[in-house]
Design a protein around this motif. Sequence first.
Motif, PDB file in Angstrom:
ATOM      1  N   LEU A 207      -6.753   0.476   7.987  1.00  0.00           N
ATOM      2  CA  LEU A 207      -5.706  -0.431   8.455  1.00  0.00           C
ATOM      3  C   LEU A 207      -6.126  -1.895   8.371  1.00  0.00           C
ATOM      4  O   LEU A 207      -5.306  -2.765   8.066  1.00  0.00           O
ATOM      5  CB  LEU A 207      -5.318  -0.084   9.900  1.00  0.00           C
ATOM      6  CG  LEU A 207      -4.449   1.161  10.076  1.00  0.00           C
ATOM      7  CD1 LEU A 207      -4.326   1.533  11.545  1.00  0.00           C
ATOM      8  CD2 LEU A 207      -3.063   0.936   9.462  1.00  0.00           C
ATOM      9  N   ASP A 208      -7.404  -2.192   8.653  1.00  0.00           N
ATOM     10  CA  ASP A 208      -7.833  -3.595   8.600  1.00  0.00           C
ATOM     11  C   ASP A 208      -8.414  -3.997   7.239  1.00  0.00           C
ATOM     12  O   ASP A 208      -9.014  -5.051   7.093  1.00  0.00           O
ATOM     13  CB  ASP A 208      -8.819  -3.925   9.727  1.00  0.00           C
ATOM     14  CG  ASP A 208     -10.186  -3.251   9.565  1.00  0.00           C
ATOM     15  OD1 ASP A 208     -10.498  -2.751   8.469  1.00  0.00           O
ATOM     16  OD2 ASP A 208     -10.941  -3.220  10.557  1.00  0.00           O
ATOM     17  N   ASN A 209      -8.215  -3.109   6.228  1.00  0.00           N
ATOM     18  CA  ASN A 209      -8.610  -3.391   4.841  1.00  0.00           C
ATOM     19  C   ASN A 209     -10.126  -3.460   4.633  1.00  0.00           C
ATOM     20  O   ASN A 209     -10.582  -3.986   3.618  1.00  0.00           O
ATOM     21  CB  ASN A 209      -7.970  -4.685   4.330  1.00  0.00           C
ATOM     22  CG  ASN A 209      -6.457  -4.615   4.316  1.00  0.00           C
ATOM     23  OD1 ASN A 209      -5.886  -3.614   3.903  1.00  0.00           O
ATOM     24  ND2 ASN A 209      -5.796  -5.663   4.793  1.00  0.00           N
ATOM     25  N   SER A 210     -10.906  -2.913   5.577  1.00  0.00           N
ATOM     26  CA  SER A 210     -12.350  -2.878   5.383  1.00  0.00           C
ATOM     27  C   SER A 210     -12.737  -1.829   4.344  1.00  0.00           C
ATOM     28  O   SER A 210     -13.764  -1.968   3.676  1.00  0.00           O
ATOM     29  CB  SER A 210     -13.054  -2.575   6.706  1.00  0.00           C
ATOM     30  OG  SER A 210     -12.814  -3.587   7.647  1.00  0.00           O
ATOM     31  N   ILE A 211     -11.947  -0.765   4.258  1.00  0.00           N
ATOM     32  CA  ILE A 211     -12.134   0.234   3.210  1.00  0.00           C
ATOM     33  C   ILE A 211     -10.787   0.483   2.546  1.00  0.00           C
ATOM     34  O   ILE A 211      -9.731   0.184   3.112  1.00  0.00           O
ATOM     35  CB  ILE A 211     -12.717   1.559   3.760  1.00  0.00           C
ATOM     36  CG1 ILE A 211     -11.764   2.182   4.780  1.00  0.00           C
ATOM     37  CG2 ILE A 211     -14.094   1.363   4.333  1.00  0.00           C
ATOM     38  CD1 ILE A 211     -12.133   3.588   5.179  1.00  0.00           C
ATOM     39  N   ASP A 212     -10.832   1.038   1.351  1.00  0.00           N
ATOM     40  CA  ASP A 212      -9.601   1.293   0.599  1.00  0.00           C
ATOM     41  C   ASP A 212      -9.132   2.742   0.709  1.00  0.00           C
ATOM     42  O   ASP A 212      -7.926   3.013   0.681  1.00  0.00           O
ATOM     43  CB  ASP A 212      -9.805   0.943  -0.877  1.00  0.00           C
ATOM     44  CG  ASP A 212     -10.062  -0.540  -1.084  1.00  0.00           C
ATOM     45  OD1 ASP A 212      -9.409  -1.349  -0.391  1.00  0.00           O
ATOM     46  OD2 ASP A 212     -10.918  -0.891  -1.923  1.00  0.00           O
ATOM     47  N   VAL A 213     -10.089   3.668   0.811  1.00  0.00           N
ATOM     48  CA  VAL A 213      -9.764   5.096   0.826  1.00  0.00           C
ATOM     49  C   VAL A 213     -10.559   5.781   1.935  1.00  0.00           C
ATOM     50  O   VAL A 213     -11.759   5.559   2.080  1.00  0.00           O
ATOM     51  CB  VAL A 213     -10.111   5.760  -0.525  1.00  0.00           C
ATOM     52  CG1 VAL A 213      -9.958   7.271  -0.444  1.00  0.00           C
ATOM     53  CG2 VAL A 213      -9.228   5.205  -1.633  1.00  0.00           C
ATOM     54  N   GLY A 214      -9.864   6.605   2.727  1.00  0.00           N
ATOM     55  CA  GLY A 214     -10.538   7.368   3.762  1.00  0.00           C
ATOM     56  C   GLY A 214     -10.206   8.845   3.633  1.00  0.00           C
ATOM     57  O   GLY A 214      -9.154   9.215   3.107  1.00  0.00           O
ATOM     58  N   ILE A 215     -11.121   9.684   4.114  1.00  0.00           N
ATOM     59  CA  ILE A 215     -10.884  11.128   4.174  1.00  0.00           C
ATOM     60  C   ILE A 215     -11.005  11.541   5.630  1.00  0.00           C
ATOM     61  O   ILE A 215     -12.050  11.334   6.261  1.00  0.00           O
ATOM     62  CB  ILE A 215     -11.892  11.904   3.307  1.00  0.00           C
ATOM     63  CG1 ILE A 215     -11.798  11.465   1.848  1.00  0.00           C
ATOM     64  CG2 ILE A 215     -11.645  13.405   3.426  1.00  0.00           C
ATOM     65  CD1 ILE A 215     -12.872  12.049   0.956  1.00  0.00           C
TER      66      ILE A 215
ATOM     67  N   LEU B  44      -6.477  12.585   2.444  1.00  0.00           N
ATOM     68  CA  LEU B  44      -6.826  11.271   1.921  1.00  0.00           C
ATOM     69  C   LEU B  44      -5.829  10.257   2.457  1.00  0.00           C
ATOM     70  O   LEU B  44      -4.616  10.479   2.401  1.00  0.00           O
ATOM     71  CB  LEU B  44      -6.815  11.276   0.391  1.00  0.00           C
ATOM     72  CG  LEU B  44      -7.233   9.967  -0.290  1.00  0.00           C
ATOM     73  CD1 LEU B  44      -8.077  10.273  -1.521  1.00  0.00           C
ATOM     74  CD2 LEU B  44      -6.027   9.129  -0.688  1.00  0.00           C
ATOM     75  N   ILE B  45      -6.340   9.146   3.001  1.00  0.00           N
ATOM     76  CA  ILE B  45      -5.444   8.098   3.491  1.00  0.00           C
ATOM     77  C   ILE B  45      -5.719   6.783   2.772  1.00  0.00           C
ATOM     78  O   ILE B  45      -6.856   6.496   2.385  1.00  0.00           O
ATOM     79  CB  ILE B  45      -5.561   7.889   5.016  1.00  0.00           C
ATOM     80  CG1 ILE B  45      -6.987   7.494   5.417  1.00  0.00           C
ATOM     81  CG2 ILE B  45      -5.101   9.111   5.769  1.00  0.00           C
ATOM     82  CD1 ILE B  45      -7.078   7.024   6.864  1.00  0.00           C
ATOM     83  N   GLN B  46      -4.666   5.994   2.596  1.00  0.00           N
ATOM     84  CA  GLN B  46      -4.757   4.677   1.994  1.00  0.00           C
ATOM     85  C   GLN B  46      -3.580   3.839   2.480  1.00  0.00           C
ATOM     86  O   GLN B  46      -2.655   4.366   3.103  1.00  0.00           O
ATOM     87  CB  GLN B  46      -4.721   4.783   0.463  1.00  0.00           C
ATOM     88  CG  GLN B  46      -3.397   5.325  -0.072  1.00  0.00           C
ATOM     89  CD  GLN B  46      -3.380   5.509  -1.566  1.00  0.00           C
ATOM     90  OE1 GLN B  46      -3.855   6.521  -2.067  1.00  0.00           O
ATOM     91  NE2 GLN B  46      -2.830   4.536  -2.266  1.00  0.00           N
TER      92      GLN B  46
END
Length: 300
Positions: A136-144, A276-278
């Motif tokens: 959400l805060d754009n620190s990462i692009d892709v999460g699992i 996967l979330i983005q």
Amino acid sequence: MLNQQWLTTFIKLVELGHFTHTAEQLFMTQSGVSQQIKKLEQQAGAPLLNRIGKGFELTQAGIALLAHAKQLQQQQVELLASFHQDDAYRGECKLACSGSMAMLIYPHLIDYQLQHPQLNMSLEAAPNQRIIDRVLDNSIDVGIITQEFAHPELSLSLLGSQRLCLVLPEAWASQLPQVIEYHSLAELGMIDHPDGMHYWQHFVSCHFPQQLPKASTIKRLSYVNQLSQILMPVSKGLGFAVLPEFAVKQASSLKGLLIVAEARLSAQSASESLYLIQKRHRPLALRYQQIISLITGLIR
């Protein structure tokens, strides 16, 4: 903060070596150029030029500022150029997942980076909520993550699933009934870890659903936040642990462990879905396509 327009005028002045020519190129008056240089000197707190007749020489401060200004200018040029490039094999790849998932995918991500040295892999191991917050805060692009949820700023897609394993001390094998019951595990006690209660409650909901209200009161014998150390006390006979199969396989060289077969528990498999979330409204860079495909292949 140094004024960018004045820095641009300063670079052009040094490049042409003449106030009048600089004014003509920048569509300014000569006095306007002089005023901007004077204001820049005031910002810098030091003279930048030694004026000699109609010419000038740079001071030490002027030489240092010129190098800095040119570096900034080049960085801006490169930044603007990058907006128009989307290279599948260049750039930073920022991902986050659980510790067990990281153990599975990180070696393969590094192998992929070795094939494409212009890529830079950044993988953070974190619990679900931190991963969501970081996307959400754009620190990462892709999460699992391992929980399905809805958020207006995020998109979520199913990647696959991971089986949860019950791991016991091998020395307990002869003491346990053929079909393991909840009360047997409750008497033995659990080795806890950051995701320990989450995995345990999901495990109980699958194999002992009637005992789920009691799950949070399970006896916790020890706690460790290093994934590679969770099964060490189990191997020494201290308690049991519930971990994803990916993590258990990484500990295959550790002696004294008993991975309980599902047949000794119940017919229903204990597994968690992986999502996967983005960001919903920010398309991923081209470099993520192959990485997501690689991760999906490893999971399935």
